[in-house]
Design a protein around this motif. Structure first.
Motif, PDB file in Angstrom:
ATOM      1  N   ARG A 144     122.859  43.226  81.250  1.00 51.73           N
ATOM      2  CA  ARG A 144     123.719  43.992  82.147  1.00 51.73           C
ATOM      3  C   ARG A 144     124.509  45.041  81.369  1.00 51.73           C
ATOM      4  O   ARG A 144     124.901  44.836  80.218  1.00 51.73           O
ATOM      5  CB  ARG A 144     124.674  43.051  82.890  1.00 51.73           C
ATOM      6  CG  ARG A 144     123.954  42.003  83.717  1.00 51.73           C
ATOM      7  CD  ARG A 144     124.897  40.972  84.303  1.00 51.73           C
ATOM      8  NE  ARG A 144     125.669  41.505  85.418  1.00 51.73           N
ATOM      9  CZ  ARG A 144     126.549  40.786  86.118  1.00 51.73           C
ATOM     10  NH1 ARG A 144     126.778  39.513  85.781  1.00 51.73           N
ATOM     11  NH2 ARG A 144     127.213  41.330  87.130  1.00 51.73           N
ATOM     12  N   ILE A 145     124.747  46.182  82.018  1.00 53.21           N
ATOM     13  CA  ILE A 145     125.502  47.282  81.431  1.00 53.21           C
ATOM     14  C   ILE A 145     126.632  47.646  82.386  1.00 53.21           C
ATOM     15  O   ILE A 145     126.396  47.898  83.574  1.00 53.21           O
ATOM     16  CB  ILE A 145     124.614  48.526  81.178  1.00 53.21           C
ATOM     17  CG1 ILE A 145     123.432  48.176  80.273  1.00 53.21           C
ATOM     18  CG2 ILE A 145     125.443  49.660  80.570  1.00 53.21           C
ATOM     19  CD1 ILE A 145     122.441  49.330  80.122  1.00 53.21           C
ATOM     20  N   PHE A 146     127.858  47.692  81.859  1.00 49.27           N
ATOM     21  CA  PHE A 146     129.025  48.059  82.646  1.00 49.27           C
ATOM     22  C   PHE A 146     129.655  49.318  82.046  1.00 49.27           C
ATOM     23  O   PHE A 146     129.484  49.601  80.865  1.00 49.27           O
ATOM     24  CB  PHE A 146     130.060  46.931  82.659  1.00 49.27           C
ATOM     25  CG  PHE A 146     129.520  45.613  83.145  1.00 49.27           C
ATOM     26  CD1 PHE A 146     129.464  45.328  84.502  1.00 49.27           C
ATOM     27  CD2 PHE A 146     129.064  44.664  82.237  1.00 49.27           C
ATOM     28  CE1 PHE A 146     128.968  44.112  84.948  1.00 49.27           C
ATOM     29  CE2 PHE A 146     128.577  43.439  82.679  1.00 49.27           C
ATOM     30  CZ  PHE A 146     128.520  43.164  84.047  1.00 49.27           C
ATOM     31  N   GLY A 147     130.407  50.051  82.868  1.00 49.66           N
ATOM     32  CA  GLY A 147     131.067  51.247  82.359  1.00 49.66           C
ATOM     33  C   GLY A 147     132.294  51.613  83.171  1.00 49.66           C
ATOM     34  O   GLY A 147     132.444  51.200  84.332  1.00 49.66           O
ATOM     35  N   ARG A 148     133.178  52.378  82.541  1.00 47.49           N
ATOM     36  CA  ARG A 148     134.364  52.904  83.233  1.00 47.49           C
ATOM     37  C   ARG A 148     134.960  54.021  82.382  1.00 47.49           C
ATOM     38  O   ARG A 148     134.680  54.132  81.173  1.00 47.49           O
ATOM     39  CB  ARG A 148     135.404  51.809  83.447  1.00 47.49           C
ATOM     40  CG  ARG A 148     136.011  51.240  82.178  1.00 47.49           C
ATOM     41  CD  ARG A 148     136.918  50.070  82.486  1.00 47.49           C
ATOM     42  NE  ARG A 148     137.542  49.543  81.287  1.00 47.49           N
ATOM     43  CZ  ARG A 148     138.214  48.403  81.251  1.00 47.49           C
ATOM     44  NH1 ARG A 148     138.332  47.675  82.348  1.00 47.49           N
ATOM     45  NH2 ARG A 148     138.768  47.983  80.130  1.00 47.49           N
ATOM     46  N   ASP A 149     135.792  54.861  82.982  1.00 48.79           N
ATOM     47  CA  ASP A 149     136.446  55.945  82.259  1.00 48.79           C
ATOM     48  C   ASP A 149     137.427  55.383  81.252  1.00 48.79           C
ATOM     49  O   ASP A 149     138.122  54.399  81.515  1.00 48.79           O
ATOM     50  CB  ASP A 149     137.185  56.866  83.229  1.00 48.79           C
ATOM     51  CG  ASP A 149     136.238  57.657  84.110  1.00 48.79           C
ATOM     52  OD1 ASP A 149     135.126  57.947  83.658  1.00 48.79           O
ATOM     53  OD2 ASP A 149     136.620  57.973  85.255  1.00 48.79           O
ATOM     54  N   GLY A 150     137.498  56.025  80.094  1.00 45.66           N
ATOM     55  CA  GLY A 150     138.449  55.630  79.061  1.00 45.66           C
ATOM     56  C   GLY A 150     139.475  56.724  78.830  1.00 45.66           C
ATOM     57  O   GLY A 150     139.502  57.752  79.521  1.00 45.66           O
ATOM     58  N   GLU A 151     140.331  56.520  77.852  1.00 48.39           N
ATOM     59  CA  GLU A 151     141.384  57.478  77.540  1.00 48.39           C
ATOM     60  C   GLU A 151     140.845  58.576  76.620  1.00 48.39           C
ATOM     61  O   GLU A 151     140.206  58.288  75.605  1.00 48.39           O
ATOM     62  CB  GLU A 151     142.555  56.775  76.850  1.00 48.39           C
ATOM     63  CG  GLU A 151     143.308  55.800  77.737  1.00 48.39           C
ATOM     64  CD  GLU A 151     143.996  56.500  78.894  1.00 48.39           C
ATOM     65  OE1 GLU A 151     144.456  57.646  78.712  1.00 48.39           O
ATOM     66  OE2 GLU A 151     144.075  55.889  79.986  1.00 48.39           O
ATOM     67  N   PRO A 152     141.070  59.861  76.966  1.00 46.59           N
ATOM     68  CA  PRO A 152     140.617  60.971  76.097  1.00 46.59           C
ATOM     69  C   PRO A 152     141.274  60.881  74.723  1.00 46.59           C
ATOM     70  O   PRO A 152     142.343  60.288  74.556  1.00 46.59           O
ATOM     71  CB  PRO A 152     141.079  62.221  76.856  1.00 46.59           C
ATOM     72  CG  PRO A 152     141.304  61.762  78.263  1.00 46.59           C
ATOM     73  CD  PRO A 152     141.737  60.339  78.182  1.00 46.59           C
ATOM     74  N   ARG A 153     140.612  61.504  73.735  1.00 44.59           N
ATOM     75  CA  ARG A 153     141.138  61.501  72.368  1.00 44.59           C
ATOM     76  C   ARG A 153     140.751  62.778  71.665  1.00 44.59           C
ATOM     77  O   ARG A 153     139.590  63.165  71.673  1.00 44.59           O
ATOM     78  CB  ARG A 153     140.600  60.298  71.594  1.00 44.59           C
ATOM     79  CG  ARG A 153     141.253  60.111  70.239  1.00 44.59           C
ATOM     80  CD  ARG A 153     140.577  58.990  69.453  1.00 44.59           C
ATOM     81  NE  ARG A 153     139.227  59.391  69.021  1.00 44.59           N
ATOM     82  CZ  ARG A 153     138.424  58.626  68.294  1.00 44.59           C
ATOM     83  NH1 ARG A 153     138.812  57.407  67.960  1.00 44.59           N
ATOM     84  NH2 ARG A 153     137.224  59.056  67.924  1.00 44.59           N
ATOM     85  N   ASP A 206     145.504  43.632  89.911  1.00 43.86           N
ATOM     86  CA  ASP A 206     145.644  44.050  88.519  1.00 43.86           C
ATOM     87  C   ASP A 206     144.257  44.128  87.881  1.00 43.86           C
ATOM     88  O   ASP A 206     143.345  43.403  88.241  1.00 43.86           O
ATOM     89  CB  ASP A 206     146.506  43.046  87.747  1.00 43.86           C
ATOM     90  CG  ASP A 206     147.926  42.995  88.290  1.00 43.86           C
ATOM     91  OD1 ASP A 206     148.364  44.000  88.861  1.00 43.86           O
ATOM     92  OD2 ASP A 206     148.574  41.937  88.151  1.00 43.86           O
ATOM     93  N   GLY A 207     144.116  44.970  86.926  1.00 40.93           N
ATOM     94  CA  GLY A 207     142.799  45.169  86.309  1.00 40.93           C
ATOM     95  C   GLY A 207     142.195  46.470  86.793  1.00 40.93           C
ATOM     96  O   GLY A 207     142.506  46.970  87.877  1.00 40.93           O
ATOM     97  N   ARG A 208     141.307  47.004  85.986  1.00 44.29           N
ATOM     98  CA  ARG A 208     140.734  48.322  86.281  1.00 44.29           C
ATOM     99  C   ARG A 208     139.391  48.190  86.974  1.00 44.29           C
ATOM    100  O   ARG A 208     138.689  47.193  86.835  1.00 44.29           O
ATOM    101  CB  ARG A 208     140.570  49.106  84.975  1.00 44.29           C
ATOM    102  CG  ARG A 208     141.908  49.473  84.328  1.00 44.29           C
ATOM    103  CD  ARG A 208     141.691  50.005  82.928  1.00 44.29           C
ATOM    104  NE  ARG A 208     140.828  51.184  82.934  1.00 44.29           N
ATOM    105  CZ  ARG A 208     140.308  51.714  81.837  1.00 44.29           C
ATOM    106  NH1 ARG A 208     140.532  51.155  80.667  1.00 44.29           N
ATOM    107  NH2 ARG A 208     139.533  52.786  81.919  1.00 44.29           N
ATOM    108  N   TYR A 209     139.059  49.230  87.725  1.00 44.54           N
ATOM    109  CA  TYR A 209     137.740  49.313  88.328  1.00 44.54           C
ATOM    110  C   TYR A 209     136.683  49.456  87.235  1.00 44.54           C
ATOM    111  O   TYR A 209     136.982  49.818  86.095  1.00 44.54           O
ATOM    112  CB  TYR A 209     137.671  50.534  89.248  1.00 44.54           C
ATOM    113  CG  TYR A 209     137.562  51.828  88.471  1.00 44.54           C
ATOM    114  CD1 TYR A 209     136.306  52.346  88.129  1.00 44.54           C
ATOM    115  CD2 TYR A 209     138.693  52.511  88.026  1.00 44.54           C
ATOM    116  CE1 TYR A 209     136.194  53.502  87.379  1.00 44.54           C
ATOM    117  CE2 TYR A 209     138.583  53.667  87.287  1.00 44.54           C
ATOM    118  CZ  TYR A 209     137.331  54.154  86.962  1.00 44.54           C
ATOM    119  OH  TYR A 209     137.220  55.296  86.219  1.00 44.54           O
ATOM    120  N   PHE A 210     135.434  49.204  87.567  1.00 42.62           N
ATOM    121  CA  PHE A 210     134.337  49.526  86.657  1.00 42.62           C
ATOM    122  C   PHE A 210     133.047  49.622  87.449  1.00 42.62           C
ATOM    123  O   PHE A 210     133.012  49.366  88.661  1.00 42.62           O
ATOM    124  CB  PHE A 210     134.212  48.490  85.521  1.00 42.62           C
ATOM    125  CG  PHE A 210     134.013  47.076  85.984  1.00 42.62           C
ATOM    126  CD1 PHE A 210     132.740  46.546  86.162  1.00 42.62           C
ATOM    127  CD2 PHE A 210     135.102  46.250  86.231  1.00 42.62           C
ATOM    128  CE1 PHE A 210     132.556  45.249  86.571  1.00 42.62           C
ATOM    129  CE2 PHE A 210     134.921  44.943  86.645  1.00 42.62           C
ATOM    130  CZ  PHE A 210     133.649  44.430  86.819  1.00 42.62           C
TER     131      PHE A 210
END
Length: 422
Positions: free
Chosen positions: A164-173, A244-248
């Protein structure tokens, strides 16, 4: 007959027998479906379980009678399907945190409308365990298409990976956008990722949560629309709030290609309700500007701020309540005035008077969808015997000021006639 039409027939059956002992098998048969499918369809279409929907509809009717009739509580209880007056009192206090008598005397009204819209997407609510994963961060100079670039890079590193592969937006750097990928934990996979694309590798333990989920084809615009639907439509009218917790997202692959995505939104049952009140208000004045077109709301708001910054900059610092009204493609936006002001004739703004009178007001800390709130308030007015003036609804947004700068209270206002059923 399509699926939504069949579901409406089940709804019709439930509404016709709302205050009776409803045999759910017959409700399912009315919509030519199975009982299990009816359970699934209720979450999909309404965001509620079938039993929760019935409970809220009964309570909504009972509270309407408590507020507007002189019937004894026992009579209201039995006429609305409750086994006793005590049972009704229990549900009233659970929903409103008031006794029936206190509720009758209060300005606040509880209302849960009959379902009367069509679903856009299949949504399921389920408790699910997400396995232990290895999380890695992928950086890219462009936000558009970053998900596809991240998954392609992962596939290059792990061409044989079938987990399985999961993903979500992260913080820019450092000027780069970030997308976080997660794959099922495996020591061999961890070794292959270390020192390559997998910079900032993190092990995330297994966890279980309740999710609202929907599937969407692998298309960036479709994915955006699906998230908008979950947040702005389905969640707004469901029995859930975001937990609480982020979408993905989970990538569903076939033949090495991403075919679909599953969107996961963590949710929990909501414990509060939107407040509806009937209140008598004094005159209110707003400095407003109107614009027409696709960007009308943004342009009207900007015009008011421009006038204030030029002629009354002190009001920008002290303003706490903002006004929005829509008439077709024309938006009128403004700010509440606490005192009279002078404006040049060519300022492009005007002072609007919201006349004194009786208003139905829906209040919420959610600021997602004015149209949904207005429709809900309209339904409450009709179901509870009020008549409204031939004036457009408007919305205000009040900030918490310096004490709570991030707190925003949204209120939808509809002017009522002074006499019910008038």
């Amino acid at each position: 007959m399509n699926k939504s039409a069949r579901f409406r027939q089940s709804i019709d059956f439930i509404e016709e027998h709302l205050y009776e002992d409803i045999p759910l098998e017959q409700a399912a048969q009315a919509g030519y479906t199975s009982l299990m499918q009816l359970y699934r369809d209720f979450y999909t279409y309404t965001g509620h379980s079938v039993k929760e929907y019935i409970r809220k509809r009964r309570l909504s009717g009972a509270l309407g009678l408590i507020k507007t009739s002189q019937l004894p509580l026992a009579e209201i209880a039995y006429s609305c399907g409750y086994s006793s007056q005590q049972a009704l009192c229990k549900y009233v206090k659970s929903a409103t945190r008031m006794t029936p008598l206190a509720y009758q005397k209060s300005e606040t009204c509880y209302f849960f409308p009959r379902f009367d819209s069509e679903t856009i997407r299949q949504v399921t609510v389920t408790s699910e365990t997400i396995p232990r994963t290895i999380q890695l961060k992928f950086y890219y100079p462009k936000q558009r298409g970053i998900e596809h670039q991240a998954v392609a890079a992962l596939r290059t590193l792990l061409p044989e990976y079938e987990g399985r592969i999961f993903g979500r937006d992260g913080e820019p750097r450092e000027g780069l956008f970030c997308y976080e990928l997660a794959v099922e934990y495996d020591p061999e996979v961890l070794n292959r990722l270390a020192g390559s694309l997998g910079q900032e590798l993190t092990e995330v333990p297994e966890f279980c949560s309740t999710f609202a989920k929907t599937a969407v084809r692998s298309d960036e615009s479709e994915i955006g629309l699906a998230w908008d639907y979950l947040y702005l439509k389905w969640l707004r009218t469901s029995m859930f709030v975001q937990d609480d917790g982020r979408y993905f997202e989970e990538y569903l692959c076939k033949g090495g290609e991403v075919k679909k995505l599953l969107l996961y939104l963590p949710v929990r049952k909501r414990m509060d309700y939107d407040k509806i009140s009937v209140i008598c208000c004094a005159d209110s004045k707003f400095l407003v500007s109107s614009r027409e077109g696709e960007q009308a709301e943004e342009e009207a708001s900007a015009a008011v701020l421009k006038v204030l910054s030029r002629h009354h900059p002190e009001l920008i610092r002290t303003a706490r309540e903002w006004y929005v009204a829509r008439n077709g493609m024309i938006y009128t936006c403004g700010v509440r005035l606490e005192q009279a002001i002078e404006l040049p004739a060519d300022s492009g703004a005007e002072v609007l008077l919201a006349a004194a009178g009786r208003y139905a007001v829906l209040e919420s800390s959610s600021c997602s969808d004015r149209e949904a709130f207005t429709a809900l308030l309209d339904a409450w007015i009709q179901e509870n015997g009020w008549s409204k003036e031939d004036l457009p609804a408007f919305t205000t947004y009040e900030t918490g000021g310096q004490a709570e700068p991030d707190a925003i209270t949204m209120r939808v206002w509809i002017r009522l006639k002074d006499v019910k059923n008038g």
